[in-house]
Design an enzyme around this catalytic site. Structure first.
Site, PDB file in Angstrom:
ATOM      1  N   ALA A  67     -23.991  19.348 145.343  1.00 35.44           N
ATOM      2  CA  ALA A  67     -24.306  19.610 146.178  1.00 35.44           C
ATOM      3  C   ALA A  67     -25.255  20.518 145.972  1.00 35.44           C
ATOM      4  O   ALA A  67     -25.469  21.160 144.868  1.00 35.44           O
ATOM      5  CB  ALA A  67     -24.200  20.192 147.497  1.00 35.44           C
ATOM      6  N   GLY A 110     -19.379  18.914 144.458  1.00 29.95           N
ATOM      7  CA  GLY A 110     -19.265  17.793 145.454  1.00 29.95           C
ATOM      8  C   GLY A 110     -19.709  16.405 144.418  1.00 29.95           C
ATOM      9  O   GLY A 110     -19.268  15.379 145.098  1.00 29.95           O
ATOM     10  N   GLU A 113     -16.165  15.545 143.416  1.00 29.14           N
ATOM     11  CA  GLU A 113     -16.106  15.123 144.586  1.00 29.14           C
ATOM     12  C   GLU A 113     -16.413  13.638 145.331  1.00 29.14           C
ATOM     13  O   GLU A 113     -15.314  12.418 146.195  1.00 29.14           O
ATOM     14  CB  GLU A 113     -15.629  16.152 145.922  1.00 29.14           C
ATOM     15  N   GLU A 133     -17.485  25.253 142.423  1.00 26.85           N
ATOM     16  CA  GLU A 133     -17.852  26.075 143.035  1.00 26.85           C
ATOM     17  C   GLU A 133     -17.792  27.539 143.068  1.00 26.85           C
ATOM     18  O   GLU A 133     -18.474  28.589 143.202  1.00 26.85           O
ATOM     19  CB  GLU A 133     -17.340  25.960 144.588  1.00 26.85           C
TER      20      GLU A 133
HETATM   21  N1  DAK Z   1     -28.317  21.772 142.859  1.00 27.37           N
HETATM   22  C1  DAK Z   1     -29.905  22.041 143.258  1.00 27.37           C
HETATM   23  N2  DAK Z   1     -30.378  21.999 141.855  1.00 27.37           N
HETATM   24  C2  DAK Z   1     -29.537  21.508 141.102  1.00 27.37           C
HETATM   25  C3  DAK Z   1     -28.265  21.865 140.497  1.00 27.37           C
HETATM   26  C4  DAK Z   1     -27.555  21.756 141.408  1.00 27.37           C
HETATM   27  N3  DAK Z   1     -26.307  21.653 142.083  1.00 27.37           N
HETATM   28  N4  DAK Z   1     -27.914  21.250 139.178  1.00 27.37           N
HETATM   29  C5  DAK Z   1     -29.247  21.114 138.661  1.00 27.37           C
HETATM   30  N5  DAK Z   1     -30.441  21.423 139.439  1.00 27.37           N
HETATM   31  C6  DAK Z   1     -31.729  21.434 139.020  1.00 27.37           C
HETATM   32  C7  DAK Z   1     -32.112  22.641 138.264  1.00 27.37           C
HETATM   33  O1  DAK Z   1     -32.127  23.821 138.843  1.00 27.37           O
HETATM   34  C8  DAK Z   1     -32.717  22.449 137.971  1.00 27.37           C
HETATM   35  O2  DAK Z   1     -34.125  22.605 138.295  1.00 27.37           O
HETATM   36  P1  DAK Z   1     -35.447  22.754 138.376  1.00 27.37           P
HETATM   37  O3  DAK Z   1     -34.963  24.388 137.723  1.00 27.37           O
HETATM   38  O4  DAK Z   1     -35.623  22.039 136.769  1.00 27.37           O
HETATM   39  O5  DAK Z   1     -36.418  22.881 139.363  1.00 27.37           O
HETATM   40  C9  DAK Z   1     -33.067  21.550 137.213  1.00 27.37           C
HETATM   41  O6  DAK Z   1     -31.606  20.587 137.620  1.00 27.37           O
HETATM   42  C10 DAK Z   1     -32.395  21.245 135.689  1.00 27.37           C
HETATM   43  O7  DAK Z   1     -30.417  21.850 135.825  1.00 27.37           O
HETATM   44  P2  DAK Z   1     -30.414  22.828 134.122  1.00 27.37           P
HETATM   45  O8  DAK Z   1     -31.846  23.161 134.048  1.00 27.37           O
HETATM   46  O9  DAK Z   1     -29.758  23.774 134.595  1.00 27.37           O
HETATM   47  O10 DAK Z   1     -29.630  21.645 133.438  1.00 27.37           O
HETATM   48  P3  DAK Z   1     -28.934  22.410 132.090  1.00 27.37           P
HETATM   49  O11 DAK Z   1     -29.084  20.680 131.364  1.00 27.37           O
HETATM   50  O12 DAK Z   1     -29.520  23.323 131.556  1.00 27.37           O
HETATM   51  O13 DAK Z   1     -28.753  22.575 132.954  1.00 27.37           O
HETATM   52  C11 DAK Z   1     -25.905  22.600 134.696  1.00 27.37           C
HETATM   53  C12 DAK Z   1     -27.125  21.549 133.282  1.00 27.37           C
HETATM   54  C13 DAK Z   1     -24.946  21.061 135.373  1.00 27.37           C
HETATM   55  C14 DAK Z   1     -25.221  22.939 133.676  1.00 27.37           C
HETATM   56  C15 DAK Z   1     -26.653  23.638 135.281  1.00 27.37           C
HETATM   57  O14 DAK Z   1     -27.581  22.599 135.958  1.00 27.37           O
HETATM   58  C16 DAK Z   1     -26.103  23.927 136.581  1.00 27.37           C
HETATM   59  O15 DAK Z   1     -24.469  24.711 136.259  1.00 27.37           O
HETATM   60  N6  DAK Z   1     -26.324  23.129 137.901  1.00 27.37           N
HETATM   61  C17 DAK Z   1     -25.189  23.932 138.662  1.00 27.37           C
HETATM   62  C18 DAK Z   1     -23.747  23.041 138.755  1.00 27.37           C
HETATM   63  C19 DAK Z   1     -22.341  23.366 140.196  1.00 27.37           C
HETATM   64  O16 DAK Z   1     -22.580  24.602 140.455  1.00 27.37           O
HETATM   65  N7  DAK Z   1     -22.071  22.487 141.593  1.00 27.37           N
HETATM   66  C20 DAK Z   1     -21.690  22.702 142.320  1.00 27.37           C
HETATM   67  C21 DAK Z   1     -22.631  22.949 143.841  1.00 27.37           C
HETATM   68  S1  DAK Z   1     -22.382  23.412 144.934  1.00 27.37           S
HETATM   69  C22 DAK Z   1     -19.891  20.169 151.105  1.00 27.37           C
HETATM   70  C23 DAK Z   1     -19.481  18.824 150.406  1.00 27.37           C
HETATM   71  C24 DAK Z   1     -19.752  18.826 148.997  1.00 27.37           C
HETATM   72  C25 DAK Z   1     -19.459  20.966 149.103  1.00 27.37           C
HETATM   73  C26 DAK Z   1     -20.386  21.728 149.343  1.00 27.37           C
HETATM   74  C27 DAK Z   1     -20.132  20.633 151.449  1.00 27.37           C
HETATM   75  N8  DAK Z   1     -19.669  20.026 152.708  1.00 27.37           N
HETATM   76  C28 DAK Z   1     -19.239  18.088 152.959  1.00 27.37           C
HETATM   77  C29 DAK Z   1     -19.701  21.152 154.363  1.00 27.37           C
HETATM   78  C30 DAK Z   1     -20.200  20.811 146.947  1.00 27.37           C
HETATM   79  C31 DAK Z   1     -20.738  22.049 147.071  1.00 27.37           C
HETATM   80  C32 DAK Z   1     -21.166  22.200 145.611  1.00 27.37           C
HETATM   81  O17 DAK Z   1     -21.256  20.598 144.926  1.00 27.37           O
END
Ligand code: DAK
Length: 259
Positions: A67, A110, A113, A133
């Site tokens: 997400a 997400g 998921e 998460e």
């Molecule tokens: N959200 C927003 N931006 C993201 C992102 C994300 N999840 N993942 C990557 N990006 C963006 C980065 O911010 C970056 O943007 P800029 O800084 O260039 O503007 C760009 O994508 C490239 O990412 P990185 O520079 O970080 O790329 P790397 O190759 O260095 O790293 C990475 C890749 C995947 C390891 C890293 O980006 C990362 O850790 N991303 C976050 C992964 C994460 O934590 N995912 C879980 C998010 S929480 C719900 C349903 C579902 C959910 C919640 C509620 N309901 C139905 C209520 C789900 C929650 C989640 O998924």
């Protein structure tokens, strides 16, 4: 209106549609607009007679990295409640036609998921699955503690959910999370091929069979068997059942009409 964050390809093979998540600069982070577009596209394809199976992919680098954290960061619990993203996810979950996820790169949070909401997963060898998460101070909220646990078992699910560790495609295959691993240049093609195989079958039988398999997740064995039996009987009211069995005796390929 044209969607901004997804691309819909109506017929990538006979009776197969393809939705590509298309927000590459953010690794296909699932913001509210993207999820709304995906929900609407799936609803349309689900009611389109020319579509019998659907493939969802991202790109080589990311199926979806979760997400959109930037969009969620400032939200309060009440904001989250009012936005009610769950109704979008619930609508997606109700898609009756089979959905195959074609994954490569990051399949996180997400994104994981969403892949698990699909019925089968074809992964490139570079795919990484994870529920990170916990590293953000939250936990999975769209099935990551439930579908993952049912797919891979308690030990691995607990490790992934509590540490955020990503697993490789090979680990995911061994754990039973995915259907197959292929080289990165082939994952979309292979997913479309798998979707085509399903699209060759009777769409009525496929729909009822998908429903029955999913029933196994939220029923006792007895309830599930009872449900299966009803769907089984129902198919004997279809023209496709007659065609399927006639074609077998006539030693030819059946022509299913979904009736
Ligand atoms: N959200 C927003 N931006 C993201 C992102 C994300 N999840 N993942 C990557 N990006 C963006 C980065 O911010 C970056 O943007 P800029 O800084 O260039 O503007 C760009 O994508 C490239 O990412 P990185 O520079 O970080 O790329 P790397 O190759 O260095 O790293 C990475 C890749 C995947 C390891 C890293 O980006 C990362 O850790 N991303 C976050 C992964 C994460 O934590 N995912 C879980 C998010 S929480 C719900 C349903 C579902 C959910 C919640 C509620 N309901 C139905 C209520 C789900 C929650 C989640 O998924």
């Amino acid at each position: 209106m044209q969607p901004q964050y997804i691309i819909v390809h109506q017929q990538v093979a006979p009776y197969v549609a393809h939705i590509q998540l298309n927000r590459p600069s953010e690794l296909n982070a699932l913001n509210l607009q993207l999820m709304g577009e995906l929900r609407d596209a799936l609803k349309l394809l689900d009611s389109d007679d020319q579509v019998r199976a659907i493939v969802i992919s991202g790109n080589d680098k990311a199926f979806a990295a979760g997400a959109d954290i930037k969009q969620m960061a400032e939200k309060s619990a009440i904001d989250m409640l009012n936005i009610d993203q769950f109704s979008t996810w619930d609508t997606i979950k109700k898609t009756k036609k089979p959905i195959i996820a074609a994954t490569s790169g990051f399949v996180l949070g997400g994104g994981c998921e969403l892949a698990m909401l699909c019925d089968m997963i074809v992964a490139s060898e570079t795919t990484r699955f994870g529920q990170p998460e916990i590293k953000l101070g939250i936990m999975p909220g769209a099935g990551g503690t439930q579908r993952l646990t049912r797919a891979v078992g308690k030990a691995l699910a607990m490790e992934m959910v509590l540490t955020g560790r990503m697993i490789t495609a090979t680990e995911a295959l061994h754990a039973g999370l995915i259907n197959k691993i292929v080289p990165v240049e082939l994952y979309l093609q292979e997913a479309i091929k798998l979707a085509s195989e399903v699209a060759d079958m009777s769409p009525v039988a496929v729909k009822l069979a998908k429903e029955a398999v999913l029933k196994a997740f939220d029923s006792s064995l007895e309830e599930g068997l009872h449900f299966e039996r009803k769907n089984f009987y129902l198919l004997f009211a279809s023209q496709d059942q007659q065609e399927g069995m006639k074609a077998f005796t006539e030693k030819r390929k059946p022509v299913f009409k979904g009736k």
